[in-house]
Design a protein around this motif. Structure first.
Motif, PDB file in Angstrom:
ATOM      1  N   THR A  65      18.374   4.923  -3.300  1.00  0.00           N
ATOM      2  CA  THR A  65      17.435   6.533  -3.890  1.00  0.00           C
ATOM      3  C   THR A  65      16.721   5.133  -4.620  1.00  0.00           C
ATOM      4  O   THR A  65      15.769   5.924  -4.752  1.00  0.00           O
ATOM      5  CB  THR A  65      19.149   7.036  -4.752  1.00  0.00           C
ATOM      6  N   LEU A  66      17.372   4.341  -5.455  1.00  0.00           N
ATOM      7  CA  LEU A  66      16.243   3.785  -6.612  1.00  0.00           C
ATOM      8  C   LEU A  66      14.722   3.043  -5.156  1.00  0.00           C
ATOM      9  O   LEU A  66      13.831   3.477  -6.178  1.00  0.00           O
ATOM     10  CB  LEU A  66      16.768   3.303  -7.483  1.00  0.00           C
ATOM     11  N   VAL A  67      15.389   2.593  -4.704  1.00  0.00           N
ATOM     12  CA  VAL A  67      14.279   1.219  -4.458  1.00  0.00           C
ATOM     13  C   VAL A  67      13.413   2.206  -3.868  1.00  0.00           C
ATOM     14  O   VAL A  67      11.924   2.055  -3.646  1.00  0.00           O
ATOM     15  CB  VAL A  67      14.963   0.030  -3.386  1.00  0.00           C
ATOM     16  N   PRO A  68      13.215   2.852  -2.676  1.00  0.00           N
ATOM     17  CA  PRO A  68      12.175   3.755  -2.065  1.00  0.00           C
ATOM     18  C   PRO A  68      11.483   4.121  -2.919  1.00  0.00           C
ATOM     19  O   PRO A  68       9.983   4.743  -3.018  1.00  0.00           O
ATOM     20  CB  PRO A  68      12.976   4.777  -1.150  1.00  0.00           C
ATOM     21  N   MET A  69      12.530   5.233  -3.930  1.00  0.00           N
ATOM     22  CA  MET A  69      11.557   5.434  -5.034  1.00  0.00           C
ATOM     23  C   MET A  69      10.621   4.960  -6.160  1.00  0.00           C
ATOM     24  O   MET A  69       9.156   5.352  -6.420  1.00  0.00           O
ATOM     25  CB  MET A  69      12.738   6.534  -6.299  1.00  0.00           C
ATOM     26  N   ALA A  70      11.066   3.867  -6.446  1.00  0.00           N
ATOM     27  CA  ALA A  70      10.733   2.104  -7.011  1.00  0.00           C
ATOM     28  C   ALA A  70       9.183   2.228  -6.257  1.00  0.00           C
ATOM     29  O   ALA A  70       8.163   2.056  -6.631  1.00  0.00           O
ATOM     30  CB  ALA A  70      11.212   1.234  -7.281  1.00  0.00           C
ATOM     31  N   ILE A  71       9.391   2.456  -5.021  1.00  0.00           N
ATOM     32  CA  ILE A  71       8.380   2.219  -4.229  1.00  0.00           C
ATOM     33  C   ILE A  71       7.187   3.530  -4.095  1.00  0.00           C
ATOM     34  O   ILE A  71       5.971   3.219  -4.482  1.00  0.00           O
ATOM     35  CB  ILE A  71       8.686   2.278  -2.360  1.00  0.00           C
ATOM     36  N   ILE A  72       7.937   4.312  -4.508  1.00  0.00           N
ATOM     37  CA  ILE A  72       7.193   5.645  -3.787  1.00  0.00           C
ATOM     38  C   ILE A  72       6.708   5.837  -5.466  1.00  0.00           C
ATOM     39  O   ILE A  72       4.727   6.120  -4.817  1.00  0.00           O
ATOM     40  CB  ILE A  72       7.507   6.618  -3.788  1.00  0.00           C
ATOM     41  N   VAL A  73       6.349   5.360  -6.539  1.00  0.00           N
ATOM     42  CA  VAL A  73       6.245   5.035  -8.079  1.00  0.00           C
ATOM     43  C   VAL A  73       5.177   4.468  -8.062  1.00  0.00           C
ATOM     44  O   VAL A  73       4.196   4.858  -8.451  1.00  0.00           O
ATOM     45  CB  VAL A  73       6.875   5.094  -8.687  1.00  0.00           C
ATOM     46  N   ALA A  74       5.407   3.191  -7.135  1.00  0.00           N
ATOM     47  CA  ALA A  74       4.523   2.280  -7.227  1.00  0.00           C
ATOM     48  C   ALA A  74       2.900   2.638  -6.315  1.00  0.00           C
ATOM     49  O   ALA A  74       2.164   2.296  -6.846  1.00  0.00           O
ATOM     50  CB  ALA A  74       4.700   1.150  -6.678  1.00  0.00           C
ATOM     51  N   PHE A  75       3.183   3.619  -5.280  1.00  0.00           N
ATOM     52  CA  PHE A  75       1.679   3.968  -4.686  1.00  0.00           C
ATOM     53  C   PHE A  75       1.272   4.816  -4.573  1.00  0.00           C
ATOM     54  O   PHE A  75       0.262   4.356  -5.472  1.00  0.00           O
ATOM     55  CB  PHE A  75       2.717   4.779  -2.831  1.00  0.00           C
ATOM     56  N   VAL A  76       2.491   5.927  -5.640  1.00  0.00           N
ATOM     57  CA  VAL A  76       2.084   6.765  -6.823  1.00  0.00           C
ATOM     58  C   VAL A  76       0.812   6.320  -7.918  1.00  0.00           C
ATOM     59  O   VAL A  76      -0.553   6.507  -7.710  1.00  0.00           O
ATOM     60  CB  VAL A  76       2.309   7.846  -6.728  1.00  0.00           C
TER      61      VAL A  76
END
Lengths: 748, 173
Positions: A65-76
């Motif tokens: 859950t957290l890894v994709p969330m971290a990727i999204i946060v990075a993108f955003v």
């Protein structure tokens, strides 16, 4: 969100990741809840539950859950950072051409929401076309047998700059040994004289070198000098280079336009910055006036660039470095070895499939091209994104170039202090985000009033960096409307055109261009600002409708400026220049039954700030009833020669008179006055090169070297002495130039 | 089911030793002070030295009576207490009771088994399957509102969508 819209691939990935995060997150939540409930149930059933690997599973799910969330946060975060407003500088930075299109579309959307049509002016130039290389800058096209050995004088007149230490470009310069003149497509270097013992010898005056640039050929790019700088080491020539659309030998016929321009059939338009009007007929052909165009037909230019040619004086004016910047010239200054240039590149959004890469500012240093990166471009949100304004800092020593590209309305009025450049233009459209910058606008709606927009770019050691953007009400008159003093920018504006609508203001802005204080309703009803000059803690201001109120404004407390003195006289001063601390020279127009005419020179004694008085004045109406007279010094301060040390004021003055017997006759010369602070002005003489000439022998500049007085016309450089300016001692011919109807005059 | 009434400072310790879960609704009161007993409840007044005995008593209370089912496998007929079954499943119209290592053919219909074991913490998870809640090792939610139950014998059983709500209700979620 805007970032994602403009980057669909990234948006898709983010969308997928987001879906995955939602799925795994929900799954994890449910799983934890269910198994917790199961555990409780087992306890109620008095069963000990030892679930193997539960921790590993929960950890795995959490990571998933957290890894994709971290990727999204990075993108955003990356996306947000690139499009986020930098609160300090109110900027939007740009990463790609799509960002610029987005800004443009967003801006137009807002305009359309206000039912306002807005389109960019179509121009004939097409920057996408590559330039034709221009050869032949190195080496002069004319050398003359003149001995120039020896050193020049240290006592000579420099350009009449606004700010001490900030050199302005001019068309006639001297370095105490040579006089550099600019004439259409030529730079001419005249040997003025050398020191012989303690005296300056001007007797050997003569044309030393000529650089002739444009070849009047349709295949080569055409270079036209616009001005020069000179220092101990370099002669710097700045000019425009054009590639023309042209046809040969079809004076009685028509010349076919390139395809891209046929869309404008039947229209007459004026290109930017001096392009001549082009008349096209129904077939997209350009019609010519038969007797004007003989050999070549220049039909507007398809590309334009600014060239900077640096000649090494010590090596007999060999070409040392060559810089080129595409776009249109806005302004330039030189401080020491740092040359600053401002250019403008219009973005033709009206073209279909416009590729912004072709319109990005580029520059060349000795043939090596450098393009601006999108990441280098800054955008002040709310301004019209119609062009790139580029600030260049050129280190003439190292040839390093620094550039700052700003997307937005271009300005036209350049003021440069030793620390900052201020480019001022008129903003017709802007948006609420800028309202905080505007003193009087509090509405949440977009605003269509014209405002004066100020771009501030810091300079130093040939480096340039965007600093601030500000908006104020009204329009500035010229570069003298502005002055930087102790970090604050003082600026005068006039709002409105008629009667009571007119409001003259003086603003004091802080280093972030926020309003510190404002004086308004300066002058009487209906009067507009005609000239401003700031000297230290004081501003001197002239407003005019029928009489000339000369105001002395005390700015020693920037938060509370006050009008300290006032003097009302007929006529008005269009230009003010300090003569030391206590005197102000005014150049302007005399009174003609409530109107203005002729030339008026006045010295104001402002030693008592509350009671300014006229120390001396001269008013000249030296022409016949059907003639006219004027001085270019009223609008070009660089044509004025002032030396407090030598007690001299010299300026061009031209008259035309008419008699039935002789027809029109033209008189042009340099008016010279001596002055001191006791007796005021004393007429010294009027230096002419030809009297009652039937052709325009326009004497437009004067310089002094030691005790010699040099006057420059389009035909001669003549030498007299400061003691007797009218007695010509020596003369040197300048090669005459055939005037071209397409010579551009882009002097600032 | 239970309520423990002891001194506050001893409450947690005794509760842990008794492996007790208290519920808001209760039938039994466990106390070491007879004055705290409640009239309308079943009161168990104990001496703290007998906690282990009380714990065993609670096991019996919770388990209730033993219920045996008879089934067959390849080794013959077996009589097995119902809590040893992990789940019952219908295969080719036969009902099998799945144990830790083997499964028994039960000569009953699934609904009959369900009826029989209603009070024994068994729950229907699909038309063909009845699961012992006590033998569920882990619950994995799946897509489409299904649950995958990992049993303690490492078999997997699926909770169908139609039984999902009832399953959650049973777990009191």
């Amino acid at each position: 969100m805007n970032f994602l819209i403009s980057n669909p691939v990234i948006a898709f990935i983010v969308f997928i990741l987001l879906g995955f995060v939602v799925y795994t997150g929900t799954k994890l939540f449910n799983e934890v809840i269910l198994n917790k409930a199961l555990k409780v149930r087992h306890q109620q059933m008095r069963i000990s539950t030892v679930a193997k690997g539960i921790k590993a599973r929960v950890t795995g799910l959490t990571v998933a859950t957290l890894v994709p969330m971290a990727i999204i946060v990075a993108f955003v975060a990356v996306g947000t950072n690139t499009a986020a407003i930098n609160v300090d500088k109110n900027l939007l930075s740009i990463n790609s051409s799509s960002d610029i299109f987005e800004i443009y579309e967003d801006f137009n959307e807002k305009l359309n929401a206000r039912n306002t049509s807005w389109s960019f002016r179509n121009t004939t130039n097409d920057m996408a076309n590559p330039e034709t290389a221009l050869d032949g800058f190195d080496g002069s096209s004319g050398d003359y047998d003149i001995k120039t050995t020896g050193s020049g004088s240290d006592d000579y007149s420099e350009t009449n700059n606004q700010v001490i230490g900030v050199d302005e470009m001019d068309n006639v310069l001297t370095d105490g040994k040579f006089i550099y003149t600019m004439n259409y497509n030529k730079i001419q270097i005249t040997f003025a004289g050398v020191m012989v013992g303690d005296d300056f010898d001007a007797s050997q005056i003569g044309l030393y070198k000529t650089f002739e640039y444009s070849t009047e050929s349709c295949t080569d790019a055409q270079f036209y000098p616009q001005g020069m700088f000179v220092d101990e080491d370099h002669l710097i020539v700045i000019g425009n280079q054009y590639n023309y659309y042209c046809g040969e030998g079809q004076s009685k016929g028509d010349v076919e336009l390139p395809e891209t321009d046929k869309s404008e059939v039947g229209s007459s338009e004026t290109g930017e910055d001096g392009t001549e009007p082009i008349e096209k007929d129904e077939d997209g052909l350009i019609s010519f006036d038969d007797d004007v165009y003989v050999d070549y037909h220049y039909m507007g230019y398809k590309s334009s660039s600014i060239k900077v040619l640096v000649y090494n004086i010590s090596e007999d004016f060999s070409l040392q470095d060559e810089y080129s910047m595409d776009g249109y010239f806005t302004g330039t200054r030189k401080i020491g070895d740092s040359l600053y240039i401002v250019t403008n590149n219009h973005i033709p959004f009206y073209l279909e499939d416009v590729n912004l890469d072709d319109y990005l500012p580029t520059y060349e240093v000795n043939g090596i091209e450098v393009d601006a990166d999108y990441e280098d471009i800054v955008y002040v949100e709310g301004t019209s994104p119609n062009s790139f304004t580029t600030f260049y800092g050129i280190n003439l020593d190292t040839t390093e170039v620094d550039m700052e590209v700003i997307l937005g309305d271009s300005g036209y009025n350049l003021y440069v202090s030793n620390e900052n450049m201020y480019l001022v233009g008129t903003n017709y459209y802007f948006w609420p985000i800028l309202n905080t910058l505007v003193d009087s606008v509090t509405t949440e709606e977009s605003t269509f009033d014209s405002k004066t927009a100020i771009l501030k770019v810091s300079i130093g050691n040939a480096e340039v960096e965007y600093e601030a953007f500000g908006l104020i009400t009204g329009n500035t008159l010229n570069q003298f409307s502005m002055d930087e003093y102790e970090g604050n920018l003082r600026i005068t504006t006039t709002e409105g055109w008629w009667g009571e609508e007119i409001n003259n203001r003086l603003y004091v802005l802080d280093e972030n261009l926020k309003v510190v204080s404002m004086l308004e309703n300066l002058g009487k009803v209906g009067e507009t600002i005609k000239s401003t000059r700031f000297v230290g803690d004081y501003a001197y201001l002239v407003t005019f409708e029928q009489t000339d109120p000369f105001y002395v404004i005390n700015l020693s407390n920037p938060e509370n400026p006050v009008v300290e003195g006032e003097l009302i006289i007929p006529g008005y001063s269009a230009y003010l220049q300090p003569l030391g601390e206590n005197y102000i020279l005014g150049i302007g127009y005399g009174d003609n039954d409530g109107g203005t005419a002729g030339l008026k020179i006045a010295i104001f004694d402002v030693s008592d700030k509350s009671n300014p008085v006229i120390l001396g004045e001269e008013v000249i109406f030296d022409y016949s009833e059907h003639g006219w007279g004027y001085s270019s010094a009223t609008y070009n301060h660089k044509d004025l020669l002032v030396s407090v040390e030598k007690g001299i004021i010299a300026l061009p003055f031209n008259t035309s008179s008419y008699s039935e017997k002789d027809g029109y006759s033209f008189n042009s010369g340099i008016l010279v006055y001596n002055f001191d602070f006791t007796n005021g002005l004393d007429y010294s003489g009027f230096v002419q090169h030809e009297q009652d000439s039937v052709e325009d022998v326009y004497v437009y500049k004067s310089k002094f070297i030691s005790e010699y007085f040099y006057t420059v016309s389009n035909k001669y450089i003549k030498v007299s002495t400061l003691l007797d300016v009218e007695e010509i001692l020596y003369s040197s011919d300048l090669e005459e130039t055939v005037y071209s109807p397409y010579s551009s005059d882009l002097e600032e | 089911m239970f309520r423990l009434k002891v001194k506050e400072e001893e409450h947690k310790r005794i509760k842990d030793r008794l492996n007790l879960i208290e519920t808001p609704k209760y039938e039994y009161v466990l106390t070491d002070d007879k004055d705290l007993s409640e009239n309308d409840k079943i009161n168990i007044v104990f001496n703290q030295t007998d906690i282990s005995k009380i714990s065993k008593l609670l096991d019996i209370i919770v388990r209730g009576e033993d219920t045996y089912l008879i089934g067959n496998n390849e080794f013959g007929q077996k009589r097995v207490e119902c809590r040893n079954f992990h789940y019952f499943i219908v295969e080719d119209e036969d009902v099998y009771g799945v144990l830790n290592n083997t499964k028994l053919l039960i000569r009953l219909k699934l609904y009959e088994v369900d009826e029989l074991l209603k009070s024994k913490d068994f729950i229907r998870v699909s038309k063909y399957c009845l699961v012992n809640i006590g033998k569920i090792a882990y619950i994995k939610p799946e897509l489409n509102s299904k649950l995958n139950l990992l049993m303690k014998n490492e078999n997997h059983v699926e909770v169908n969508r139609g039984y999902y709500k009832e399953f959650k209700k049973t777990l009191k979620i």
